[in-house]
Design a protein around this motif. Structure first.
Motif, PDB file in Angstrom:
ATOM      1  N   GLU A 113     -59.574  -1.691 -11.518  1.00 30.22           N
ATOM      2  CA  GLU A 113     -58.378  -0.878 -11.600  1.00 30.22           C
ATOM      3  C   GLU A 113     -57.619  -0.848 -10.277  1.00 30.22           C
ATOM      4  O   GLU A 113     -56.448  -0.483 -10.229  1.00 30.22           O
ATOM      5  N   GLY A 114     -58.296  -1.257  -9.179  1.00 35.89           N
ATOM      6  CA  GLY A 114     -57.642  -1.204  -7.891  1.00 35.89           C
ATOM      7  C   GLY A 114     -56.577  -2.270  -7.704  1.00 35.89           C
ATOM      8  O   GLY A 114     -55.706  -2.119  -6.861  1.00 35.89           O
ATOM      9  N   TRP A 115     -56.666  -3.357  -8.440  1.00 41.20           N
ATOM     10  CA  TRP A 115     -55.685  -4.434  -8.203  1.00 41.20           C
ATOM     11  C   TRP A 115     -54.935  -4.847  -9.455  1.00 41.20           C
ATOM     12  O   TRP A 115     -53.788  -5.308  -9.371  1.00 41.20           O
ATOM     13  N   LEU A 116     -55.538  -4.702 -10.625  1.00 39.93           N
ATOM     14  CA  LEU A 116     -54.903  -5.227 -11.837  1.00 39.93           C
ATOM     15  C   LEU A 116     -53.989  -4.178 -12.451  1.00 39.93           C
ATOM     16  O   LEU A 116     -54.424  -3.093 -12.826  1.00 39.93           O
ATOM     17  N   ASN A 117     -52.723  -4.489 -12.525  1.00 36.10           N
ATOM     18  CA  ASN A 117     -51.752  -3.616 -13.167  1.00 36.10           C
ATOM     19  C   ASN A 117     -50.654  -4.477 -13.774  1.00 36.10           C
ATOM     20  O   ASN A 117     -50.744  -5.713 -13.786  1.00 36.10           O
ATOM     21  N   LEU A 118     -49.632  -3.839 -14.307  1.00 35.28           N
ATOM     22  CA  LEU A 118     -48.575  -4.589 -14.990  1.00 35.28           C
ATOM     23  C   LEU A 118     -47.758  -5.433 -14.021  1.00 35.28           C
ATOM     24  O   LEU A 118     -47.237  -6.486 -14.398  1.00 35.28           O
ATOM     25  N   THR A 119     -47.642  -4.998 -12.778  1.00 34.76           N
ATOM     26  CA  THR A 119     -46.937  -5.811 -11.786  1.00 34.76           C
ATOM     27  C   THR A 119     -47.676  -7.109 -11.522  1.00 34.76           C
ATOM     28  O   THR A 119     -47.073  -8.189 -11.457  1.00 34.76           O
ATOM     29  N   VAL A 120     -48.989  -7.027 -11.368  1.00 38.71           N
ATOM     30  CA  VAL A 120     -49.793  -8.231 -11.164  1.00 38.71           C
ATOM     31  C   VAL A 120     -49.675  -9.158 -12.367  1.00 38.71           C
ATOM     32  O   VAL A 120     -49.546 -10.386 -12.221  1.00 38.71           O
ATOM     33  N   LEU A 121     -49.693  -8.576 -13.563  1.00 38.70           N
ATOM     34  CA  LEU A 121     -49.560  -9.380 -14.776  1.00 38.70           C
ATOM     35  C   LEU A 121     -48.227 -10.129 -14.785  1.00 38.70           C
ATOM     36  O   LEU A 121     -48.164 -11.295 -15.190  1.00 38.70           O
ATOM     37  N   THR A 122     -47.166  -9.484 -14.341  1.00 39.32           N
ATOM     38  CA  THR A 122     -45.855 -10.121 -14.312  1.00 39.32           C
ATOM     39  C   THR A 122     -45.770 -11.193 -13.230  1.00 39.32           C
ATOM     40  O   THR A 122     -45.154 -12.252 -13.436  1.00 39.32           O
ATOM     41  N   LEU A 123     -46.398 -10.950 -12.094  1.00 43.64           N
ATOM     42  CA  LEU A 123     -46.321 -11.900 -10.985  1.00 43.64           C
ATOM     43  C   LEU A 123     -47.191 -13.133 -11.195  1.00 43.64           C
ATOM     44  O   LEU A 123     -46.924 -14.183 -10.603  1.00 43.64           O
ATOM     45  N   THR A 124     -48.219 -13.023 -12.036  1.00 41.40           N
ATOM     46  CA  THR A 124     -49.138 -14.155 -12.226  1.00 41.40           C
ATOM     47  C   THR A 124     -48.422 -15.397 -12.740  1.00 41.40           C
ATOM     48  O   THR A 124     -48.580 -16.492 -12.175  1.00 41.40           O
ATOM     49  N   GLY A 147     -43.150 -25.486 -15.203  1.00 41.92           N
ATOM     50  CA  GLY A 147     -42.704 -24.395 -14.352  1.00 41.92           C
ATOM     51  C   GLY A 147     -41.736 -23.483 -15.076  1.00 41.92           C
ATOM     52  O   GLY A 147     -41.806 -22.253 -14.967  1.00 41.92           O
ATOM     53  N   LEU A 148     -40.821 -24.064 -15.866  1.00 40.50           N
ATOM     54  CA  LEU A 148     -39.878 -23.263 -16.644  1.00 40.50           C
ATOM     55  C   LEU A 148     -40.584 -22.483 -17.748  1.00 40.50           C
ATOM     56  O   LEU A 148     -40.204 -21.353 -18.060  1.00 40.50           O
ATOM     57  N   VAL A 149     -41.616 -23.083 -18.347  1.00 45.05           N
ATOM     58  CA  VAL A 149     -42.385 -22.366 -19.367  1.00 45.05           C
ATOM     59  C   VAL A 149     -43.015 -21.110 -18.764  1.00 45.05           C
ATOM     60  O   VAL A 149     -42.966 -20.022 -19.358  1.00 45.05           O
ATOM     61  N   LEU A 150     -43.604 -21.230 -17.587  1.00 47.48           N
ATOM     62  CA  LEU A 150     -44.224 -20.068 -16.941  1.00 47.48           C
ATOM     63  C   LEU A 150     -43.175 -19.063 -16.486  1.00 47.48           C
ATOM     64  O   LEU A 150     -43.415 -17.848 -16.515  1.00 47.48           O
ATOM     65  N   LEU A 151     -42.009 -19.544 -16.068  1.00 41.83           N
ATOM     66  CA  LEU A 151     -40.922 -18.633 -15.719  1.00 41.83           C
ATOM     67  C   LEU A 151     -40.476 -17.842 -16.942  1.00 41.83           C
ATOM     68  O   LEU A 151     -40.208 -16.629 -16.860  1.00 41.83           O
ATOM     69  N   LEU A 152     -40.420 -18.516 -18.093  1.00 38.11           N
ATOM     70  CA  LEU A 152     -40.091 -17.831 -19.342  1.00 38.11           C
ATOM     71  C   LEU A 152     -41.145 -16.786 -19.684  1.00 38.11           C
ATOM     72  O   LEU A 152     -40.815 -15.662 -20.097  1.00 38.11           O
ATOM     73  N   GLU A 153     -42.417 -17.120 -19.484  1.00 34.67           N
ATOM     74  CA  GLU A 153     -43.474 -16.152 -19.757  1.00 34.67           C
ATOM     75  C   GLU A 153     -43.349 -14.933 -18.848  1.00 34.67           C
ATOM     76  O   GLU A 153     -43.526 -13.790 -19.297  1.00 34.67           O
ATOM     77  N   ALA A 154     -43.019 -15.144 -17.587  1.00 35.40           N
ATOM     78  CA  ALA A 154     -42.846 -14.017 -16.670  1.00 35.40           C
ATOM     79  C   ALA A 154     -41.702 -13.114 -17.129  1.00 35.40           C
ATOM     80  O   ALA A 154     -41.811 -11.878 -17.075  1.00 35.40           O
ATOM     81  N   GLY A 155     -40.596 -13.722 -17.587  1.00 33.54           N
ATOM     82  CA  GLY A 155     -39.494 -12.923 -18.092  1.00 33.54           C
ATOM     83  C   GLY A 155     -39.882 -12.099 -19.295  1.00 33.54           C
ATOM     84  O   GLY A 155     -39.482 -10.928 -19.428  1.00 33.54           O
ATOM     85  N   LEU A 156     -40.670 -12.679 -20.180  1.00 34.80           N
ATOM     86  CA  LEU A 156     -41.118 -11.960 -21.366  1.00 34.80           C
ATOM     87  C   LEU A 156     -42.028 -10.792 -20.995  1.00 34.80           C
ATOM     88  O   LEU A 156     -41.877  -9.680 -21.507  1.00 34.80           O
ATOM     89  N   VAL A 157     -42.993 -11.047 -20.111  1.00 32.23           N
ATOM     90  CA  VAL A 157     -43.904  -9.978 -19.695  1.00 32.23           C
ATOM     91  C   VAL A 157     -43.119  -8.846 -19.045  1.00 32.23           C
ATOM     92  O   VAL A 157     -43.351  -7.654 -19.319  1.00 32.23           O
ATOM     93  N   GLY A 158     -42.161  -9.187 -18.189  1.00 27.98           N
ATOM     94  CA  GLY A 158     -41.359  -8.167 -17.545  1.00 27.98           C
ATOM     95  C   GLY A 158     -40.523  -7.371 -18.526  1.00 27.98           C
ATOM     96  O   GLY A 158     -40.424  -6.141 -18.423  1.00 27.98           O
ATOM     97  N   ALA A 159     -39.927  -8.057 -19.509  1.00 23.48           N
ATOM     98  CA  ALA A 159     -39.091  -7.366 -20.491  1.00 23.48           C
ATOM     99  C   ALA A 159     -39.915  -6.468 -21.401  1.00 23.48           C
ATOM    100  O   ALA A 159     -39.425  -5.419 -21.846  1.00 23.48           O
ATOM    101  N   PHE A 160     -41.151  -6.840 -21.685  1.00 27.37           N
ATOM    102  CA  PHE A 160     -41.985  -6.029 -22.571  1.00 27.37           C
ATOM    103  C   PHE A 160     -42.603  -4.821 -21.862  1.00 27.37           C
ATOM    104  O   PHE A 160     -43.227  -3.986 -22.528  1.00 27.37           O
ATOM    105  N   THR A 161     -42.462  -4.733 -20.546  1.00 27.32           N
ATOM    106  CA  THR A 161     -43.082  -3.622 -19.826  1.00 27.32           C
ATOM    107  C   THR A 161     -42.079  -2.756 -19.072  1.00 27.32           C
ATOM    108  O   THR A 161     -42.415  -1.629 -18.699  1.00 27.32           O
ATOM    109  N   ALA A 162     -40.861  -3.234 -18.824  1.00 28.18           N
ATOM    110  CA  ALA A 162     -39.880  -2.471 -18.055  1.00 28.18           C
ATOM    111  C   ALA A 162     -39.374  -1.280 -18.860  1.00 28.18           C
ATOM    112  O   ALA A 162     -39.088  -1.399 -20.052  1.00 28.18           O
ATOM    113  N   MET A 163     -39.229  -0.139 -18.203  1.00 28.70           N
ATOM    114  CA  MET A 163     -38.770   1.089 -18.851  1.00 28.70           C
ATOM    115  C   MET A 163     -37.489   1.638 -18.232  1.00 28.70           C
ATOM    116  O   MET A 163     -37.071   2.742 -18.556  1.00 28.70           O
ATOM    117  N   ASN A 164     -36.875   0.874 -17.348  1.00 25.77           N
ATOM    118  CA  ASN A 164     -35.573   1.208 -16.774  1.00 25.77           C
ATOM    119  C   ASN A 164     -34.625   0.080 -17.122  1.00 25.77           C
ATOM    120  O   ASN A 164     -34.967  -1.098 -16.945  1.00 25.77           O
TER     121      ASN A 164
END
Length: 515
Positions: free
Chosen positions: A2-13, A115-132
């Motif tokens: 729990e000390g390192w894994l969070n939604l930000t880490v998931l998005t940055l991966t 690289g574009l596929v992973l960039l697309l995945e990052a966008g999806l993860v970010g959009a599914f977790t952002a609340m602002n």
């Protein structure tokens, strides 16, 4: 953990993975694909660990991170996950490695592609977790850029017009969505989704719109309907909802198979997710006021796309229209649930549970079916017409068996995952809007005819002499289908893991939407 894994880490991966692929992939397609697969599997592992930490009985937002970004403008780095978000994260984490696995044919500029596929995945993860909204809109737009280039650079002969049509339609929706949300911000000073949803349900938005927006001779109700129209159009194009769907068949047909898997399995869910996260919670009164029109659009999406699929002879275009049909059930369930009252909570919960299940199940099933058509296209030298084949079960029984299960899952056969979501949607909609449910059953009938026709023309009947030497799936190629088909069967027999994940979130949403 729990000390390192969070939604930000998931998005940055996946962002870090994209950088590694672009820098280390070089001119070797195989190395680029392995690096991308490693990153995608890391995202899957992290998503599973976050699922293990998630408390499904809480129902509200969990794993929350909120930091001031530009507080004077209402901009915060605000992420969190409820059952809906986590379900979409799991779907994203499952479909992305499957798409990478099916991208064996990508050899030219492979590092850029993955690289574009992973960039697309990052966008999806970010959009599914952002609340602002500001934070969320950045990721919403981020998904558009790699998707455009994946179609434009690696697509079929008509990739140029298809990519441009995809870009223009989606950008129009983004502009109307942005303008509507800026209008809400001027009235409320808020970009946070939970707070806007609270204001929308209480009716406070009407007073704030009348006080802070230059409405002129227009009533606050008219202005709110216009704001809802801008938000709805943005998500209706992405989903897509008829008549805003015309970009989809060309984009799906011209995109490379692995890209189409991402478009249908994940990006289309952004539209449905946006309706559930923004449009319905913030504008429940407007949805009820326009309920008849919205139900009509949902029924048209279900029925017309199913009959249009029946007229197709290109298997990719056929699947594209079938995808519109299946997502139309989601729109039908959402709108019907919003029309419910406190005495109809059971029907609302059934419809919304069905919608979330349908989102997950369609993403898995549609991606698998496009992978199946892509495999056939590779083996057949680019041919993918409905009438190009016949009798393939004799020479490729493993392929016929595995993909046949995916086709039946798409049909909604009991015992497979597609049945559960559709059953719950119709169970709820029949109690809330019987006429819409009755007309939509025409779409079920047409879909059954379409799928049975495909099975008959492609797998049964006399064997086309041109395919007598067609080789069946290799052991490596079976990895494209066996895990996905096994999950379809598992969720068809025991959907409890998904139901337990989403049920509390659904109950909260149903209570919020009650008139």
């Amino acid at each position: 953990m729990e000390g390192w894994l969070n939604l930000t880490v998931l998005t940055l991966t996946p962002l870090a993975g994209a950088a590694v692929v672009l820098l280390g992939g070089g001119g070797c397609a195989r190395r680029a694909r392995y690096l991308a697969m490693t990153a995608a599997l890391a995202v899957l592992a992290e998503a599973m660990l976050l699922w293990n930490r998630f408390d499904p009985l809480q129902g509200g937002l969990q794993l929350v991170e909120r930091y001031a970004w530009v507080p004077s403008l209402g901009v915060y780095y605000y992420v969190g996950a409820d059952g809906l978000s986590l379900l979409m994260l799991l779907l994203t984490a499952l479909v992305t490695p499957l798409a990478i696995l099916c991208a064996q044919a990508i050899q030219e500029k492979a590092a850029l592609y993955f690289g574009l596929v992973l960039l697309l995945e990052a966008g999806l993860v970010g959009a599914f977790t952002a609340m602002n909204f500001f934070h969320w809109f950045l990721f919403w737009e981020l998904t558009l850029i790699p998707a455009f280039f994946l179609i434009k650079l690696w697509g079929g002969p008509g990739r140029g017009p298809a990519a441009m049509q995809f870009f223009v339609y989606t950008m129009v929706g983004s502009v109307t969505l942005l303008l509507a949300m800026l209008g809400l911000f001027r009235a409320t000073g808020q970009f946070d989704f939970p707070e806007l949803a609270r204001m929308g349900r209480s009716g406070e938005l009407y007073a704030l719109v009348a006080m802070h927006l230059p409405v002129g001779e227009f009533s606050p109700r008219t202005v709110m309907l216009a704001l809802f129209g801008g938000v709805f159009l943005g998500f209706a194009i992405k989903t897509p909802v008829a008549p805003f769907h015309t970009w989809l068949p060309a984009a799906y047909a011209e995109a490379p198979t692995s890209t189409t898997m991402l478009l249908t399995g994940l990006m289309s869910k952004l539209g449905v997710y946006g309706l559930l996260r923004l449009a319905l919670p913030i504008f429940p009164h407007e949805v009820r006021a326009l309920g008849g029109v919205l139900l009509g659009l949902a029924v048209a999406t279900v029925v017309l796309s199913a009959f249009t699929a029946f007229a197709q002879r290109d298997l990719k275009r056929l699947l594209g229209y079938s995808s519109i049909n299946h997502l139309g059930y989601c729109v039908l369930g959402m709108v019907a649930a919003t029309l419910g009252t406190a005495g109809e909570a059971g029907q609302q919960a059934a419809a919304l549970n069905g919608v979330l299940l349908q989102m997950f199940n369609h993403g898995l099933t549609a991606a698998t079916l496009f992978a199946a058509v892509g495999w056939l296209e590779e083996r057949a030298g680019g041919r993918r017409g409905l009438d190009d084949f016949g009798g393939l079960r004799r020479v490729a029984p493993v392929y016929a068996g595995l993909t046949g299960m995916a086709w039946f899952a798409s049909l909604g056969l009991p015992g497979l995952n597609g049945f559960v979501g559709e059953f719950l949607i119709f169970k709820g909609v029949f109690g809330l809007a019987p006429w819409a449910a009755a007309f939509s059953t025409l779409g079920l009938l047409a879909t059954a005819v379409v799928i049975l026709t495909v099975l008959q023309r492609v797998f049964h009947g006399p064997l086309n002499a041109a395919w007598e030497t067609l080789a069946d799936l290799t052991p490596g190629e079976r990895l494209r289908f066996v895990p996905a088909v096994a999950l379809m069967l598992f969720l068809g027999v025991w959907p409890a893991p998904v139901m337990n994940l989403i049920n509390e979130t659904v109950l909260r949403l149903a209570a919020h939407l009650q008139g």
